[in-house]
Write a protein that holds these residues in place. Structure first.
Motif, PDB file in Angstrom:
ATOM      1  N   PRO A  15       0.815  -1.225   0.000  1.00  0.00           N
ATOM      2  CA  PRO A  15       0.000   0.000   0.000  1.00  0.00           C
ATOM      3  C   PRO A  15       0.844   1.270   0.000  1.00  0.00           C
ATOM      4  O   PRO A  15       0.472   2.276  -0.614  1.00  0.00           O
ATOM      5  CB  PRO A  15      -0.831  -0.126   1.283  1.00  0.00           C
ATOM      6  CG  PRO A  15      -0.876  -1.597   1.568  1.00  0.00           C
ATOM      7  CD  PRO A  15       0.457  -2.118   1.126  1.00  0.00           C
ATOM      8  N   VAL A  16       1.981   1.232   0.682  1.00  0.00           N
ATOM      9  CA  VAL A  16       2.880   2.387   0.678  1.00  0.00           C
ATOM     10  C   VAL A  16       3.486   2.584  -0.702  1.00  0.00           C
ATOM     11  O   VAL A  16       3.570   3.705  -1.214  1.00  0.00           O
ATOM     12  CB  VAL A  16       3.968   2.210   1.757  1.00  0.00           C
ATOM     13  CG1 VAL A  16       5.101   3.220   1.567  1.00  0.00           C
ATOM     14  CG2 VAL A  16       3.353   2.349   3.143  1.00  0.00           C
ATOM     15  N   ALA A  17       3.901   1.477  -1.337  1.00  0.00           N
ATOM     16  CA  ALA A  17       4.462   1.577  -2.688  1.00  0.00           C
ATOM     17  C   ALA A  17       3.433   2.147  -3.656  1.00  0.00           C
ATOM     18  O   ALA A  17       3.775   2.959  -4.530  1.00  0.00           O
ATOM     19  CB  ALA A  17       4.936   0.203  -3.159  1.00  0.00           C
ATOM     20  N   ARG A  18       2.190   1.750  -3.487  1.00  0.00           N
ATOM     21  CA  ARG A  18       1.145   2.267  -4.371  1.00  0.00           C
ATOM     22  C   ARG A  18       0.968   3.771  -4.170  1.00  0.00           C
ATOM     23  O   ARG A  18       0.927   4.540  -5.145  1.00  0.00           O
ATOM     24  CB  ARG A  18      -0.178   1.555  -4.094  1.00  0.00           C
ATOM     25  CG  ARG A  18      -1.327   2.020  -4.991  1.00  0.00           C
ATOM     26  CD  ARG A  18      -2.660   1.368  -4.626  1.00  0.00           C
ATOM     27  NE  ARG A  18      -2.542  -0.080  -4.539  1.00  0.00           N
ATOM     28  CZ  ARG A  18      -2.665  -0.780  -3.426  1.00  0.00           C
ATOM     29  NH1 ARG A  18      -2.925  -0.158  -2.282  1.00  0.00           N
ATOM     30  NH2 ARG A  18      -2.537  -2.095  -3.422  1.00  0.00           N
ATOM     31  N   ALA A  19       0.881   4.197  -2.923  1.00  0.00           N
ATOM     32  CA  ALA A  19       0.670   5.624  -2.647  1.00  0.00           C
ATOM     33  C   ALA A  19       1.829   6.473  -3.138  1.00  0.00           C
ATOM     34  O   ALA A  19       1.630   7.535  -3.735  1.00  0.00           O
ATOM     35  CB  ALA A  19       0.464   5.827  -1.142  1.00  0.00           C
ATOM     36  N   LEU A  20       3.050   6.009  -2.893  1.00  0.00           N
ATOM     37  CA  LEU A  20       4.214   6.781  -3.321  1.00  0.00           C
ATOM     38  C   LEU A  20       4.364   6.767  -4.838  1.00  0.00           C
ATOM     39  O   LEU A  20       4.769   7.769  -5.439  1.00  0.00           O
ATOM     40  CB  LEU A  20       5.473   6.235  -2.654  1.00  0.00           C
ATOM     41  CG  LEU A  20       5.554   6.404  -1.133  1.00  0.00           C
ATOM     42  CD1 LEU A  20       6.842   5.775  -0.600  1.00  0.00           C
ATOM     43  CD2 LEU A  20       5.482   7.870  -0.742  1.00  0.00           C
ATOM     44  N   SER A  21       4.054   5.634  -5.471  1.00  0.00           N
ATOM     45  CA  SER A  21       4.166   5.538  -6.927  1.00  0.00           C
ATOM     46  C   SER A  21       3.176   6.456  -7.627  1.00  0.00           C
ATOM     47  O   SER A  21       3.463   7.002  -8.694  1.00  0.00           O
ATOM     48  CB  SER A  21       3.953   4.092  -7.384  1.00  0.00           C
ATOM     49  OG  SER A  21       4.968   3.249  -6.897  1.00  0.00           O
TER      50      SER A  21
END
Length: 299
Positions: free
Chosen positions: A147-153
């Motif tokens: 979920p963090v990777a998605r938000a940052l991406s």
């Protein structure tokens, strides 16, 4: 928590209130290898590559204490398209960080990493944001990391990569900004965007900061304490200018650089926690070393 369902080390660490400052692994060189398929639990070492190529890359990386990480863009893009990339990222204490990027289609193309480890690399490139999402290593890395990777991406698509294990599973979601050499932990989608936005603006915050990778753990804890007291600052606004140790205690001098002229004397105490389960996959109980800041005095 025994018997209450699946064990997740990051949940347990939050319940215990495990301190996060002073937990960044030491290092100043990173080797990234893009691999779009599934990742083995042991990362690069588990890839089905030419043994001679793999050995050459590992020997060269070990010679400079570089960490080799598998990376991929969030969402596991299809194997077709541009060739996978590799990179050598190098931290420089002066702030002139270096990067060298290449591509690979055949195993032998990865030998370019060996030459890049001996080359200075390019300066002036934006940093890389690495989000540990290595579920085969630890479930928490995937559960909290993706979920963090998605938000940052979504915010910085060109800067962000999912990466293999970076250490500290219980602090998931873990994010490393390289070659800046800054570890963050205990993040979620919202806090990760705030932390990286501040980082890129030259305002690193103490909250969620595990440490700077060119410093040793008590020094990392001291710098985090200074940021917590004096406020957010750039990566090179403070420097550790003195460290003395007496048993399990350190006195660390943290000096500001212009425009931050203030300096601080920070006292740090080390102690071991009671043995507990620290990772999802490892059932063995072990203790961790905590670096507790006992005083911060302007100098």
């Amino acid at each position: 928590m025994a018997g209450s369902g699946p064990f997740f080390c990051s949940d347990a660490a939050r319940v215990r209130g495990d301190p996060i400052a002073g937990t960044a692994p030491y290092g100043d060189v990173w080797v990234l290898v893009e691999h779009r398929g599934g990742w083995p639990s042991n990362g690069f070492d588990g890839l089905d590559l030419d043994p001679a190529v793999k050995a050459r890359v590992y020997r060269a990386a070990q010679a400079v204490r570089a960490r080799v990480l598998l990376v991929r863009r969030h969402g596991r893009r299809a194997p077709s398209g541009p060739a996978p990339r590799w990179a050598v990222l190098r931290y420089d204490g002066s702030g002139v960080h270096r990067q060298h990027w290449g591509t690979w289609n055949a195993d032998t193309d990865l030998v370019g990493i060996v030459d890049a480890l001996d080359a200075p690399g390019d300066a002036g490139l934006p940093p890389v944001v690495l989000v540990c999402a290595h579920g085969q290593h630890d479930p928490c890395c995937a559960m909290r990391g993706r979920p963090v990777a998605r938000a940052l991406s979504e915010r910085w698509p060109d800067l962000v990569w999912e990466c293999a294990h970076v250490g500290g599973d219980r602090f998931a979601a873990n994010v490393v900004v390289a070659p800046d050499g800054v570890y963050y932990g205990g993040l979620d989608a919202r806090s990760s965007v705030a932390a990286i936005d501040a980082h890129l603006a030259g305002r690193i915050r103490a909250e969620h900061l595990r440490g700077y990778t060119d410093l040793f753990p008590p020094q990392q804890a001291a710098v985090a304490a200074v940021l917590g007291r004096a406020g957010p600052a750039g990566r090179h606004d403070y420097a550790v200018t003195g460290t003395t140790r007496d048993g399990d205690r350190w006195r660390i001098r943290v000096a500001g650089r212009p425009p931050r002229d203030a300096s601080f004397d920070v006292e740090v105490r080390a102690y071991r926690t009671p043995a507990t389960r620290l990772t999802c996959r490892g059932a063995a109980r072990s203790s961790a070393v905590v670096y507790e800041v006992t005083s911060v005095r302007p100098g």
